[in-house]
Design a protein around this motif. Structure first.
Motif, PDB file in Angstrom:
ATOM      1  N   ARG A 162       0.844  -1.200   0.000  1.00  0.00           N
ATOM      2  CA  ARG A 162       0.000   0.000   0.000  1.00  0.00           C
ATOM      3  C   ARG A 162       0.876   1.245   0.000  1.00  0.00           C
ATOM      4  O   ARG A 162       2.066   1.173   0.331  1.00  0.00           O
ATOM      5  CB  ARG A 162      -0.930   0.002   1.230  1.00  0.00           C
ATOM      6  CG  ARG A 162      -0.187  -0.119   2.546  1.00  0.00           C
ATOM      7  CD  ARG A 162      -1.106  -0.414   3.713  1.00  0.00           C
ATOM      8  NE  ARG A 162      -1.845  -1.651   3.514  1.00  0.00           N
ATOM      9  CZ  ARG A 162      -1.337  -2.870   3.774  1.00  0.00           C
ATOM     10  NH1 ARG A 162      -0.097  -2.987   4.229  1.00  0.00           N
ATOM     11  NH2 ARG A 162      -2.053  -3.955   3.583  1.00  0.00           N
ATOM     12  N   GLU A 163       0.261   2.372  -0.355  1.00  0.00           N
ATOM     13  CA  GLU A 163       0.974   3.644  -0.422  1.00  0.00           C
ATOM     14  C   GLU A 163       0.836   4.460   0.860  1.00  0.00           C
ATOM     15  O   GLU A 163       1.525   5.461   1.044  1.00  0.00           O
ATOM     16  CB  GLU A 163       0.453   4.484  -1.591  1.00  0.00           C
ATOM     17  CG  GLU A 163       0.511   3.783  -2.943  1.00  0.00           C
ATOM     18  CD  GLU A 163       1.937   3.538  -3.414  1.00  0.00           C
ATOM     19  OE1 GLU A 163       2.832   4.304  -3.010  1.00  0.00           O
ATOM     20  OE2 GLU A 163       2.140   2.580  -4.185  1.00  0.00           O
ATOM     21  N   SER A 164      -0.083   4.048   1.753  1.00  0.00           N
ATOM     22  CA  SER A 164      -0.278   4.746   3.019  1.00  0.00           C
ATOM     23  C   SER A 164      -0.781   3.741   4.049  1.00  0.00           C
ATOM     24  O   SER A 164      -1.263   2.664   3.689  1.00  0.00           O
ATOM     25  CB  SER A 164      -1.280   5.902   2.870  1.00  0.00           C
ATOM     26  OG  SER A 164      -2.572   5.405   2.533  1.00  0.00           O
ATOM     27  N   GLU A 365       3.842  12.941   5.805  1.00  0.00           N
ATOM     28  CA  GLU A 365       2.550  13.508   5.423  1.00  0.00           C
ATOM     29  C   GLU A 365       1.421  12.637   5.967  1.00  0.00           C
ATOM     30  O   GLU A 365       1.478  11.405   5.899  1.00  0.00           O
ATOM     31  CB  GLU A 365       2.458  13.592   3.900  1.00  0.00           C
ATOM     32  CG  GLU A 365       1.184  14.236   3.384  1.00  0.00           C
ATOM     33  CD  GLU A 365       1.115  14.261   1.874  1.00  0.00           C
ATOM     34  OE1 GLU A 365       0.141  14.831   1.345  1.00  0.00           O
ATOM     35  OE2 GLU A 365       2.020  13.692   1.224  1.00  0.00           O
ATOM     36  N   VAL A 367      -2.790  12.204   5.781  1.00  0.00           N
ATOM     37  CA  VAL A 367      -3.977  12.586   5.025  1.00  0.00           C
ATOM     38  C   VAL A 367      -5.111  11.629   5.349  1.00  0.00           C
ATOM     39  O   VAL A 367      -4.971  10.401   5.218  1.00  0.00           O
ATOM     40  CB  VAL A 367      -3.701  12.553   3.497  1.00  0.00           C
ATOM     41  CG1 VAL A 367      -4.953  12.938   2.731  1.00  0.00           C
ATOM     42  CG2 VAL A 367      -2.539  13.461   3.144  1.00  0.00           C
ATOM     43  N   ARG A 370      -4.382   8.634   7.584  1.00  0.00           N
ATOM     44  CA  ARG A 370      -3.337   7.718   7.140  1.00  0.00           C
ATOM     45  C   ARG A 370      -2.005   8.443   6.968  1.00  0.00           C
ATOM     46  O   ARG A 370      -1.963   9.609   6.564  1.00  0.00           O
ATOM     47  CB  ARG A 370      -3.742   7.061   5.816  1.00  0.00           C
ATOM     48  CG  ARG A 370      -5.076   6.334   5.876  1.00  0.00           C
ATOM     49  CD  ARG A 370      -5.447   5.729   4.539  1.00  0.00           C
ATOM     50  NE  ARG A 370      -4.577   4.614   4.185  1.00  0.00           N
ATOM     51  CZ  ARG A 370      -4.780   3.352   4.573  1.00  0.00           C
ATOM     52  NH1 ARG A 370      -5.814   3.045   5.339  1.00  0.00           N
ATOM     53  NH2 ARG A 370      -3.956   2.389   4.194  1.00  0.00           N
ATOM     54  N   VAL A 372       1.248   8.769   4.804  1.00  0.00           N
ATOM     55  CA  VAL A 372       1.680   8.502   3.438  1.00  0.00           C
ATOM     56  C   VAL A 372       3.111   7.976   3.484  1.00  0.00           C
ATOM     57  O   VAL A 372       3.997   8.567   4.114  1.00  0.00           O
ATOM     58  CB  VAL A 372       1.603   9.769   2.584  1.00  0.00           C
ATOM     59  CG1 VAL A 372       2.109   9.498   1.170  1.00  0.00           C
ATOM     60  CG2 VAL A 372       0.175  10.308   2.563  1.00  0.00           C
ATOM     61  N   ASN A 375       8.216   8.608  -0.626  1.00  0.00           N
ATOM     62  CA  ASN A 375       8.721   8.020  -1.868  1.00  0.00           C
ATOM     63  C   ASN A 375      10.159   8.412  -2.148  1.00  0.00           C
ATOM     64  O   ASN A 375      10.691   8.133  -3.227  1.00  0.00           O
ATOM     65  CB  ASN A 375       7.827   8.393  -3.053  1.00  0.00           C
ATOM     66  CG  ASN A 375       7.719   9.900  -3.257  1.00  0.00           C
ATOM     67  OD1 ASN A 375       8.476  10.679  -2.672  1.00  0.00           O
ATOM     68  ND2 ASN A 375       6.775  10.323  -4.082  1.00  0.00           N
TER      69      ASN A 375
END
Length: 399
Positions: A162-164, A365, A367, A370, A372, A375
């Protein structure tokens, strides 16, 4: 097949440690130097949890950090860290300084083999506690090197799902804070986008705990994820009695209700309560976590990568936790654990603490509840210009 380096035979360990490092085709990079820094990060306010109120510890005023910077002959520098609270920082620094020279000239890509080599360099002090916490800083730095070489974030290098990741705040709910302040902190966390709130409990009078939990639940509403953490301060009878009373508050988990090493007590409690039981943060090896898993003692496991020996050991544990169907919520060190949690197959939680933020230039970060996953290449951290002022030990080991 072994599930942990702890249970590999001594002869196997010696063979692994003695094997020469053969570079992969096209790879000639070597570890040129290691810089180790012992840093004492002051906290703005003395911190008290249940261990302070029961007289077992003093308020916490600082976090001892161990930073390792590994530089290779190709010019790549990786940054890793470990930490200790209240005691252990000087021991970690001393041990890292003693064993680190065995890595000079080694291929930095051979991280698992190098972890074993470091363990055997300090074998007489064991494979848990301060010794492997010292190794963790170096291990984490080696992964930072490898991810930077690949041009990938740590999560992407390891294999992200997952990305977050979901996040919850702990720092606003400590017991030194009056309930009015806890409520204000909870509102501020939710306004910032943090997804859940954890409240410290475990005071000598459980009635005070229950009143605080009720106040927070009423304040944040029924839809906000809420956790409690007793920091090992209940006996078995109290944990069962208070745990049953807490069922009405629809908690995500009850954390460390008993002594961290009371595997039998945790197993009995987990079987008796509807509310999930969480633990693991105080354990300092994969083997200790395996005991929890095997006994069915936790529903949510809370490993700490710096405490159990670094990313190498943490990733072993994730396989075992996933096979057991456990939820994951790594302890502290969100700057590292946001990457590692993102690699877990089922949806994890990451603990939000802003305490370490002054050490780094970057910020995570957040949002819509969650964190993030950064990267930037590697772990994605750069030490801030404040670190030299907090440094109490600094040594560079090179060729």
């Amino acid at each position: 097949m072994s599930i942990d380096d702890d249970v590999i035979s001594a002869e196997q360990h010696r063979r692994r440690a003695d094997q020469p490092s053969t570079p992969a085709p096209g790879t000639s990079d070597r570890i040129h130097s290691l810089r180790l820094r012992s840093v004492r990060l002051p906290l703005p306010t003395p911190i008290s949890d249940a261990k302070v109120l029961t007289g077992r510890q003093r308020p916490m005023t600082e976090v001892a950090m161990l930073f390792a910077e590994v530089t290779t002959t190709d010019g790549i520098t990786g940054l890793g860290f470990s930490y200790s609270k209240r005691a252990g920082g000087p021991a970690q620094f001393a041990h890292a300084r003693e064993v680190a020279p065995v890595l000079i000239g080694e291929d930095p890509n051979d991280i698992a083999r190098l972890w074993t080599k470091l363990v055997w360099a300090g074998a007489s002090v064991g494979r848990s506690g301060a010794s492997t916490q010292a190794i963790a800083a170096i291990d984490n730095a080696l992964y930072d090197v490898k991810a930077k070489r690949a041009g990938l974030s740590l999560a992407k290098l390891l294999g992200a799902h997952r990305e977050s990741v979901r996040c919850y705040n702990t720092s606003g709910g400590f017991l030194h804070t009056p309930i009015e302040g806890v409520l204000e902190n909870a509102s501020a966390s939710l306004a910032r986008g943090i997804g859940g709130i954890k409240l410290k409990v475990g005071q000598p009078d459980p009635a005070i705990d229950l009143a605080r939990v009720a106040a927070v639940r009423e304040h944040v509403g029924a839809g906000v994820p809420l956790m409690v953490d007793a920091n090992q301060q209940w006996d078995r009878a109290t944990a069962l009695r208070v745990g049953r009373t807490l069922e009405e508050f629809d908690l995500v988990w009850i954390e460390e209700p008993l002594d961290a090493y009371d595997v039998t007590g945790h197993a009995r409690l987990a079987a008796a309560l509807d509310t999930p039981v969480a633990s693991g943060e105080m354990l300092t090896s994969v083997r200790e976590h395996v005991e929890l898993i095997t006994a069915g003692a936790v529903d949510t496991i809370q490993p700490d990568a710096p405490r159990i020996g670094g990313i190498t050991q943490f990733m072993k544990l994730l396989v075992l936790a996933d096979e057991a169907g456990l939820a994951l919520a790594p302890h502290f060190a969100m700057e590292l654990h946001v990457h590692l949690a993102a690699t877990y197959p089922s949806e994890p939680w990451v603990e939000h603490f802003e305490w370490l933020e002054p050490l780094f230039e970057e910020r995570i970060e957040i949002v819509e509840g969650r964190m993030v996953v950064p990267n930037r290449p590697g772990i994605g951290l750069t030490l801030s210009d404040k670190v030299p002022g907090w440094t109490v030990g600094d040594v560079t080991i090179d060729e």
